[in-house]
Design a protein around this motif. Sequence first.
Motif, short mmCIF file in Angstrom:
data_model
loop_
_atom_site.label_atom_id
_atom_site.label_comp_id
_atom_site.label_asym_id
_atom_site.label_seq_id
_atom_site.Cartn_x
_atom_site.Cartn_y
_atom_site.Cartn_z
N LEU A 18 0.82 -1.22 0.00
CA LEU A 18 0.00 0.00 0.00
C LEU A 18 0.85 1.27 0.00
O LEU A 18 0.51 2.26 -0.65
N THR A 19 1.97 1.24 0.71
CA THR A 19 2.85 2.41 0.72
C THR A 19 3.40 2.68 -0.68
O THR A 19 3.53 3.84 -1.10
N VAL A 20 3.70 1.62 -1.43
CA VAL A 20 4.18 1.79 -2.80
C VAL A 20 3.09 2.43 -3.66
O VAL A 20 3.34 3.36 -4.43
N LEU A 21 1.87 1.93 -3.52
CA LEU A 21 0.75 2.47 -4.31
C LEU A 21 0.53 3.95 -4.00
O LEU A 21 0.31 4.76 -4.91
N LYS A 22 0.59 4.30 -2.74
CA LYS A 22 0.40 5.70 -2.35
C LYS A 22 1.50 6.58 -2.93
O LYS A 22 1.25 7.75 -3.28
N SER A 23 2.70 6.01 -3.06
CA SER A 23 3.83 6.81 -3.56
C SER A 23 3.73 7.11 -5.05
O SER A 23 4.38 8.04 -5.54
N ILE A 24 2.92 6.34 -5.80
CA ILE A 24 2.78 6.62 -7.23
C ILE A 24 1.42 7.21 -7.59
O ILE A 24 1.14 7.47 -8.76
N THR A 25 0.58 7.40 -6.59
CA THR A 25 -0.73 8.01 -6.84
C THR A 25 -0.55 9.43 -7.39
O THR A 25 0.31 10.18 -6.93
N ASN A 26 -1.37 9.77 -8.38
CA ASN A 26 -1.30 11.08 -9.04
C ASN A 26 0.03 11.28 -9.78
O ASN A 26 0.52 12.41 -9.91
N SER A 27 0.61 10.19 -10.24
CA SER A 27 1.80 10.26 -11.09
C SER A 27 1.53 9.42 -12.34
O SER A 27 0.48 8.77 -12.44
N ASP A 28 2.47 9.42 -13.27
CA ASP A 28 2.32 8.59 -14.47
C ASP A 28 3.22 7.36 -14.43
O ASP A 28 3.43 6.70 -15.45
N ILE A 43 19.09 3.00 -1.38
CA ILE A 43 18.42 4.11 -0.71
C ILE A 43 17.46 3.54 0.32
O ILE A 43 16.71 2.60 0.04
N TYR A 44 17.47 4.12 1.53
CA TYR A 44 16.66 3.63 2.65
C TYR A 44 15.66 4.69 3.07
O TYR A 44 16.02 5.86 3.26
N ILE A 45 14.40 4.26 3.22
CA ILE A 45 13.33 5.20 3.58
C ILE A 45 12.52 4.63 4.75
O ILE A 45 12.55 3.43 5.01
N ASN A 46 11.80 5.49 5.43
CA ASN A 46 10.85 5.07 6.45
C ASN A 46 9.72 4.31 5.75
O ASN A 46 9.00 4.90 4.93
N PRO A 47 9.52 3.02 6.03
CA PRO A 47 8.52 2.25 5.29
C PRO A 47 7.08 2.71 5.53
O PRO A 47 6.18 2.33 4.79
N GLU A 48 6.88 3.52 6.55
CA GLU A 48 5.55 4.04 6.83
C GLU A 48 5.26 5.35 6.09
O GLU A 48 4.15 5.88 6.15
N SER A 49 6.27 5.87 5.39
CA SER A 49 6.12 7.19 4.77
C SER A 49 6.08 7.07 3.24
O SER A 49 7.10 6.89 2.59
N SER A 50 4.89 7.22 2.69
CA SER A 50 4.77 7.21 1.22
C SER A 50 5.43 8.45 0.62
O SER A 50 5.89 8.42 -0.53
N GLU A 51 5.52 9.54 1.40
CA GLU A 51 6.17 10.76 0.91
C GLU A 51 7.67 10.53 0.71
O GLU A 51 8.25 10.93 -0.30
N GLU A 52 8.32 9.87 1.69
CA GLU A 52 9.74 9.57 1.55
C GLU A 52 9.99 8.64 0.36
O GLU A 52 10.95 8.81 -0.39
N LEU A 53 9.12 7.65 0.22
CA LEU A 53 9.28 6.72 -0.90
C LEU A 53 9.08 7.45 -2.23
O LEU A 53 9.83 7.24 -3.19
N ARG A 54 8.07 8.33 -2.30
CA ARG A 54 7.83 9.09 -3.53
C ARG A 54 9.06 9.93 -3.88
O ARG A 54 9.48 9.98 -5.05
N ASP A 55 9.64 10.59 -2.90
CA ASP A 55 10.82 11.43 -3.15
C ASP A 55 11.99 10.59 -3.67
O ASP A 55 12.72 11.02 -4.58
N ALA A 56 12.17 9.41 -3.07
CA ALA A 56 13.28 8.54 -3.49
C ALA A 56 13.06 8.03 -4.91
O ALA A 56 13.99 7.99 -5.73
N ILE A 57 11.82 7.66 -5.22
CA ILE A 57 11.49 7.22 -6.58
C ILE A 57 11.73 8.34 -7.58
O ILE A 57 12.36 8.14 -8.64
N ASP A 58 11.26 9.54 -7.26
CA ASP A 58 11.44 10.68 -8.17
C ASP A 58 12.92 10.97 -8.40
O ASP A 58 13.34 11.28 -9.53
N LEU A 59 13.71 10.88 -7.34
CA LEU A 59 15.15 11.14 -7.46
C LEU A 59 15.79 10.21 -8.49
O LEU A 59 16.55 10.66 -9.36
N LEU A 60 15.48 8.94 -8.41
CA LEU A 60 16.08 7.97 -9.33
C LEU A 60 15.45 8.02 -10.71
O LEU A 60 16.13 7.87 -11.73
#
Length: 370
Positions: A215-225, A315-332
């Motif tokens: 679910l955290t992964v899904l939240k991290s790509i919501t409203n993206s392409d 890259i290591y992120i807080n697994p409870e934070s979809s915002e941190e995961l989104r930022d890490a995904i965007d970076l790469l």
Amino acid sequence: MRIGFDGKRFFHNNTGLGNYSRSLIKVLSEYLPENKYLLYNPKKSSNYSLNNFNKSVIEVNPENYLSIRLKSLWRLYFVSNKIKEQNLAIYHGLSGEIPLGLPNNIKKVVTIHDLIFVRYPNLYSYFDRKIHFLKFKYAAKKSDVVVAISQQTKNDIVTYLGIKEDKIKVIYQGCNAVFKQTFTEAELNSTLIKYNLPENYILNVGTIEKRKNLLTVLKSITNSDKNLVVIGKKTDYFDEVWNYIISNNLEKQVLFLKNLSLEEMAMIYQKATLFVYPSIFEGFGIPIIEALYSKTPVITSTGSCFSEAGGSDSIYINPESSEELRDAIDLLWENPSKRNEMQEKGFEFVQKFNDETIAKNWNELYQSLV
């Protein structure tokens, strides 16, 4: 040397414990073929056999009517009588268990992968927690050596099972050789076409259960392409995942794959833009090293054992934070040079889990016992 193993997971488990068992026996039989490896299997399997193993590996099944009918009891106790007859030097329980009644002259080893059922009791039924704890505690107490698959697991064994540190040895595990293969561009593209995969995608691999945190992964790509490819067995948690997908119009961005061959899975790893694994807790995390061998950049969780598998350049992120995961995904996603750097450094790091090193570590342990 004749070494016996609990063969149940080897023959009947398609995922973590089964993969660990098959990988270890493959490595031992290829690098140390002078030994005999006896796999005690409570029932014949239609999924796995010894066809791809050399003659040093032998399957042992129950023979008499009572043992065949009472397979679980055979594995728990009756098998000890068979083991006594077969002149073993060592018996190795591959998944936290050893049989009752093993003779004292046989050295005993048990691998414990994790104690998640103690750390997160809400994920298990009361009955399963109690049975697991009794089996693990007995095996750890009776074994001459307890093997943990990570330093994190070793710490948990000391804390929750009360086993002294000097009885526990950490031996890391590897992954299937298919993830180290080089495929042609034609083979890679053929797999993409077969499964209708996009040119760029995020990959997530693992059982679709609450602890793996899809679910955290899904939240991290919501409203993206961005597109997400998920490979894993579905559990009840999938209903929650699917409801989120429907509610957020992600049906065209998320693809669930199943019934893949290992070769296809390896190619999908290699073609992924990046790999995400925001699990809450693991004993080790084989998908991380599968990704590193595939030269795919990894984003995973802080804490637990993840840095042991991922090294200093994931890259290591807080697994409870979809915002941190989104930022890490965007970076790469937006930085090919950063991805290339992580690919090369991650591939260099993951060589510590190669087959030769694993075989050497196990040989040293077995030899020290006899």
